[in-house]
Write a protein that holds these residues in place. Structure first.
Motif, PDB file in Angstrom:
ATOM      1  N   THR A  24       0.910  -1.199   0.190  1.00  0.00           N
ATOM      2  CA  THR A  24      -0.063  -0.012  -0.030  1.00  0.00           C
ATOM      3  C   THR A  24       0.904   0.999  -0.042  1.00  0.00           C
ATOM      4  OG1 THR A  24      -1.762   0.868   1.124  1.00  0.00           O
ATOM      5  CG2 THR A  24      -0.418   0.253   2.398  1.00  0.00           C
ATOM      6  N   PRO A  25       0.205   2.396  -0.667  1.00  0.00           N
ATOM      7  CA  PRO A  25       1.406   3.562  -0.656  1.00  0.00           C
ATOM      8  C   PRO A  25       1.803   4.163   0.640  1.00  0.00           C
ATOM      9  CG  PRO A  25      -0.520   3.559  -2.389  1.00  0.00           C
ATOM     10  CD  PRO A  25      -0.620   2.567  -1.393  1.00  0.00           C
ATOM     11  N   THR A  26       2.677   4.381   0.944  1.00  0.00           N
ATOM     12  CA  THR A  26       3.043   5.130   2.367  1.00  0.00           C
ATOM     13  C   THR A  26       4.238   5.767   2.278  1.00  0.00           C
ATOM     14  OG1 THR A  26       4.783   3.218   2.683  1.00  0.00           O
ATOM     15  CG2 THR A  26       2.527   2.752   3.376  1.00  0.00           C
ATOM     16  N   GLN A  27       4.928   5.979   1.184  1.00  0.00           N
ATOM     17  CA  GLN A  27       6.192   6.845   0.791  1.00  0.00           C
ATOM     18  C   GLN A  27       5.842   8.318   0.524  1.00  0.00           C
ATOM     19  OE1 GLN A  27       9.277   5.430   2.153  1.00  0.00           O
ATOM     20  NE2 GLN A  27       7.848   4.205   2.755  1.00  0.00           N
ATOM     21  N   SER A  28       6.415   9.135   1.046  1.00  0.00           N
ATOM     22  CA  SER A  28       6.307  10.642   0.747  1.00  0.00           C
ATOM     23  C   SER A  28       7.053  11.032  -0.657  1.00  0.00           C
ATOM     24  CB  SER A  28       6.500  11.651   1.634  1.00  0.00           C
ATOM     25  OG  SER A  28       7.918  11.494   1.858  1.00  0.00           O
ATOM     26  N   ALA A  29       6.606  12.126  -1.451  1.00  0.00           N
ATOM     27  CA  ALA A  29       7.271  12.713  -2.382  1.00  0.00           C
ATOM     28  C   ALA A  29       8.679  12.627  -2.061  1.00  0.00           C
ATOM     29  CB  ALA A  29       6.530  13.922  -2.797  1.00  0.00           C
ATOM     30  N   GLU A  30       9.076  13.426  -1.042  1.00  0.00           N
ATOM     31  CA  GLU A  30      10.176  13.485  -0.773  1.00  0.00           C
ATOM     32  C   GLU A  30      11.241  12.310  -0.358  1.00  0.00           C
ATOM     33  OE1 GLU A  30       7.823  17.060   0.616  1.00  0.00           O
ATOM     34  OE2 GLU A  30       7.746  14.732   0.932  1.00  0.00           O
ATOM     35  N   HIS A  31      10.521  11.343  -0.142  1.00  0.00           N
ATOM     36  CA  HIS A  31      11.273  10.053   0.188  1.00  0.00           C
ATOM     37  C   HIS A  31      11.652   9.510  -1.154  1.00  0.00           C
ATOM     38  CE1 HIS A  31       9.161   9.137   4.414  1.00  0.00           C
ATOM     39  NE2 HIS A  31      10.706   9.118   4.330  1.00  0.00           N
ATOM     40  N   ILE A  32      10.790   9.582  -2.307  1.00  0.00           N
ATOM     41  CA  ILE A  32      10.904   9.198  -3.610  1.00  0.00           C
ATOM     42  C   ILE A  32      12.099  10.041  -4.167  1.00  0.00           C
ATOM     43  CG2 ILE A  32      10.130   8.719  -6.010  1.00  0.00           C
ATOM     44  CD1 ILE A  32       7.262   8.487  -4.610  1.00  0.00           C
ATOM     45  N   VAL A  33      12.177  11.152  -4.211  1.00  0.00           N
ATOM     46  CA  VAL A  33      13.330  12.043  -4.657  1.00  0.00           C
ATOM     47  C   VAL A  33      14.610  11.768  -3.964  1.00  0.00           C
ATOM     48  CG1 VAL A  33      14.101  14.690  -4.750  1.00  0.00           C
ATOM     49  CG2 VAL A  33      11.645  13.922  -5.271  1.00  0.00           C
ATOM     50  N   ALA A  34      14.519  11.609  -2.515  1.00  0.00           N
ATOM     51  CA  ALA A  34      15.732  11.041  -1.734  1.00  0.00           C
ATOM     52  C   ALA A  34      16.368   9.941  -2.406  1.00  0.00           C
ATOM     53  CB  ALA A  34      15.632  11.170  -0.413  1.00  0.00           C
ATOM     54  N   ALA A  35      15.557   8.998  -2.643  1.00  0.00           N
ATOM     55  CA  ALA A  35      15.918   7.588  -3.350  1.00  0.00           C
ATOM     56  C   ALA A  35      16.964   7.682  -4.632  1.00  0.00           C
ATOM     57  CB  ALA A  35      14.898   6.654  -3.490  1.00  0.00           C
ATOM     58  N   VAL A  36      16.767   8.748  -5.220  1.00  0.00           N
ATOM     59  CA  VAL A  36      17.446   9.090  -6.432  1.00  0.00           C
ATOM     60  C   VAL A  36      18.231  10.422  -6.674  1.00  0.00           C
ATOM     61  CG1 VAL A  36      17.067   9.106  -9.088  1.00  0.00           C
ATOM     62  CG2 VAL A  36      15.116   8.266  -7.621  1.00  0.00           C
ATOM     63  N   PRO A  37      19.255  10.462  -5.876  1.00  0.00           N
ATOM     64  CA  PRO A  37      20.198  11.488  -5.467  1.00  0.00           C
ATOM     65  C   PRO A  37      20.785  12.054  -7.000  1.00  0.00           C
ATOM     66  CG  PRO A  37      21.518   9.419  -5.199  1.00  0.00           C
ATOM     67  CD  PRO A  37      20.027   9.130  -5.412  1.00  0.00           C
ATOM     68  N   GLU A  38      20.775  11.338  -8.132  1.00  0.00           N
ATOM     69  CA  GLU A  38      21.221  11.891  -9.451  1.00  0.00           C
ATOM     70  C   GLU A  38      20.413  13.119  -9.810  1.00  0.00           C
ATOM     71  OE1 GLU A  38      21.003   7.695 -10.382  1.00  0.00           O
ATOM     72  OE2 GLU A  38      20.445   8.832  -8.307  1.00  0.00           O
ATOM     73  N   LEU A  39      18.950  13.039  -9.214  1.00  0.00           N
ATOM     74  CA  LEU A  39      18.141  14.271  -9.923  1.00  0.00           C
ATOM     75  C   LEU A  39      18.933  15.817  -9.468  1.00  0.00           C
ATOM     76  CD1 LEU A  39      14.689  12.764  -8.529  1.00  0.00           C
ATOM     77  CD2 LEU A  39      15.736  12.836 -10.726  1.00  0.00           C
ATOM     78  N   LYS A  40      19.624  15.752  -8.654  1.00  0.00           N
ATOM     79  CA  LYS A  40      20.115  17.222  -8.290  1.00  0.00           C
ATOM     80  C   LYS A  40      21.038  17.709  -9.478  1.00  0.00           C
ATOM     81  CE  LYS A  40      24.412  15.604  -5.796  1.00  0.00           C
ATOM     82  NZ  LYS A  40      24.133  14.376  -6.316  1.00  0.00           N
ATOM     83  N   ASP A  41      21.488  16.746 -10.156  1.00  0.00           N
ATOM     84  CA  ASP A  41      22.316  17.161 -11.365  1.00  0.00           C
ATOM     85  C   ASP A  41      21.481  17.365 -12.549  1.00  0.00           C
ATOM     86  OD1 ASP A  41      24.740  16.740 -10.003  1.00  0.00           O
ATOM     87  OD2 ASP A  41      24.890  14.750 -10.651  1.00  0.00           O
ATOM     88  N   ILE A  42      20.088  17.135 -12.592  1.00  0.00           N
ATOM     89  CA  ILE A  42      19.133  17.386 -13.782  1.00  0.00           C
ATOM     90  C   ILE A  42      18.383  18.755 -13.630  1.00  0.00           C
ATOM     91  CG2 ILE A  42      17.189  16.321 -14.985  1.00  0.00           C
ATOM     92  CD1 ILE A  42      18.031  13.644 -14.092  1.00  0.00           C
ATOM     93  N   CYS A  43      17.884  18.840 -12.356  1.00  0.00           N
ATOM     94  CA  CYS A  43      17.125  20.017 -12.217  1.00  0.00           C
ATOM     95  C   CYS A  43      16.814  20.443 -10.781  1.00  0.00           C
ATOM     96  CB  CYS A  43      15.595  19.883 -12.782  1.00  0.00           C
ATOM     97  SG  CYS A  43      14.822  18.273 -12.041  1.00  0.00           S
ATOM     98  N   THR A  44      16.242  21.471 -10.375  1.00  0.00           N
ATOM     99  CA  THR A  44      15.883  21.736  -8.969  1.00  0.00           C
ATOM    100  C   THR A  44      14.454  21.227  -8.747  1.00  0.00           C
ATOM    101  OG1 THR A  44      14.956  24.099  -9.617  1.00  0.00           O
ATOM    102  CG2 THR A  44      17.203  23.930  -8.948  1.00  0.00           C
ATOM    103  N   ILE A  45      14.259  20.750  -7.715  1.00  0.00           N
ATOM    104  CA  ILE A  45      12.864  20.149  -7.602  1.00  0.00           C
ATOM    105  C   ILE A  45      12.208  20.710  -6.000  1.00  0.00           C
ATOM    106  CG2 ILE A  45      11.949  17.794  -7.064  1.00  0.00           C
ATOM    107  CD1 ILE A  45      14.261  16.700  -8.289  1.00  0.00           C
ATOM    108  N   GLU A  46      10.997  20.948  -6.341  1.00  0.00           N
ATOM    109  CA  GLU A  46      10.082  20.955  -5.257  1.00  0.00           C
ATOM    110  C   GLU A  46       9.037  19.783  -5.285  1.00  0.00           C
ATOM    111  OE1 GLU A  46       8.254  24.738  -4.436  1.00  0.00           O
ATOM    112  OE2 GLU A  46       9.797  26.004  -5.664  1.00  0.00           O
ATOM    113  N   ALA A  47       8.902  19.235  -3.985  1.00  0.00           N
ATOM    114  CA  ALA A  47       8.152  18.163  -3.974  1.00  0.00           C
ATOM    115  C   ALA A  47       6.797  18.168  -3.156  1.00  0.00           C
ATOM    116  CB  ALA A  47       8.887  16.829  -3.386  1.00  0.00           C
TER     117      ALA A  47
END
Length: 333
Positions: A24-47
């Motif tokens: 069942t869904p339990t993880q927040s948007a922030e948890h999902i973003v944190a699981a992909v650290p490479e995203l910081k090299d692609i763009c800035t993100i608000e979750a």
């Protein structure tokens, strides 16, 4: 660097077994973003986490909630990524394609077959690819999954377990995400008529009937009695409807004359229908049904709900169903 909004709605990608009784869904948007650290090299993100729902439980009301959120926030960002469950992702993508109107930025929907918490999950690459796509100059609604970019109104889930769960039906993939680049297909420019602006009105009174040999005509009486205003009939082959030993065509004509809009399509996933070729198609076409050619079931269903949210006048419903809003339909010339 592009500024992208990440909206989490739930689904497998954010699921865990913490509560017992199945994922069942339990993880927040922030948890999902944190699981992909490479995203910081692609763009800035608000979750933000808009909802935490298994997509099997997503209803048209949730489409409106998501559409309204995207419509409100998109002017302030360069693009939006939406995490969504895979089971009804294609329905949501199609619904958003119609509701949001003509866009000048990308709205990208993705998810995964395995939770972001799992070691060997497709979630991280799908999320990364979705943000890479959202940071491009593309415009419109897209599904990004397993390295492919799909027009949102042409996506369909065709596999339950494999990572290549989605395909682009009767339409070229928009592009492919490779390790360091995005390779685009050359495709016809989408037709977006003047006046296709944001409109989240819809009608839930749409019913889908898949024909089987032996189906009795009184099924149409039952659907009419339930108050449905639009009926989608999945016929055989090119869209054929039986009229001999069992005659469904006369009953369809009766409902059309009563003001119910009926679309006839094919049960076949690929290549679309054509009611003009066989007698079993021509006879039902003569009764005033609406052909829908090569639309996916998901696009056809959500489009009819959206159209009936604007009008129930049969002639106007037919005109709008035959209008190509987001490259969802190929109409023979």
């Amino acid at each position: 660097m592009k500024n992208i909004l990440f909206i989490n709605t739930g689904g497998t990608i954010s699921s865990s077994g913490e509560q017992g009784g199945g994922l069942t869904p339990t993880q927040s948007a922030e948890h999902i973003v944190a699981a992909v650290p490479e995203l910081k090299d692609i763009c800035t993100i608000e979750a933000m986490t808009l909802m935490s729902v298994d997509s099997t439980n997503i209803q048209p009301e949730e489409w409106v909630t998501i559409a309204q959120t995207v419509h409100e926030h998109l002017p302030h960002y360069d693009g939006i990524v939406i995490a969504h469950g895979t089971d009804t992702m294609a329905y949501t993508a199609s619904a958003l394609s119609f509701m949001l109107g003509a866009l000048d930025k990308p709205v990208v929907i993705t998810g995964s077959q395995v939770s972001v918490l799992a070691e060997h999950s497709d979630s991280r690459i799908n999320i990364k690819d979705a943000f890479r796509t959202a940071a491009t100059a593309l415009s419109g609604v897209f599904v990004v999954f397993n390295g492919k970019i799909i027009n949102g109104a042409r996506a369909s889930k065709v596999r339950t377990k494999s990572y290549n769960a989605f395909e682009s039906i009767n339409h070229p993939y928009i592009g492919y995400l490779e390790e360091d680049t995005i390779v685009y297909n050359e495709i016809p420019e989408s037709i977006r008529p003047t006046g296709h602006v944001y409109n989240d009105h819809y009608s839930p009174n749409v019913f889908l009937i898949k024909l089987i040999p032996g189906m009795q005509p009184d099924i149409f009486d039952a659907v009419k009695a339930l108050g449905y205003k639009g009926i989608i009939v999945e016929g055989f082959g090119m869209g054929g409807v039986p009229f001999k030993e069992i005659n469904l065509i006369d009953k369809i004509e009766e409902l059309v004359k009563s003001g119910i809009s009926i679309v006839v399509t094919t049960q076949c996933l690929y290549e679309g229908g054509d009611l003009t070729i066989y007698e079993v198609g021509q006879k039902v076409l003569e009764k005033g049904v609406i052909p829908c050619y090569d639309m996916t079931t998901e696009a056809l269903t959500t489009k009819m709900m959206w159209v009936l949210g604007q009008t129930t006048t049969p002639a106007e419903v037919e005109r709008m169903m035959a209008t190509n809003y987001v490259d969802e339909i190929t109409i023979p010339q």
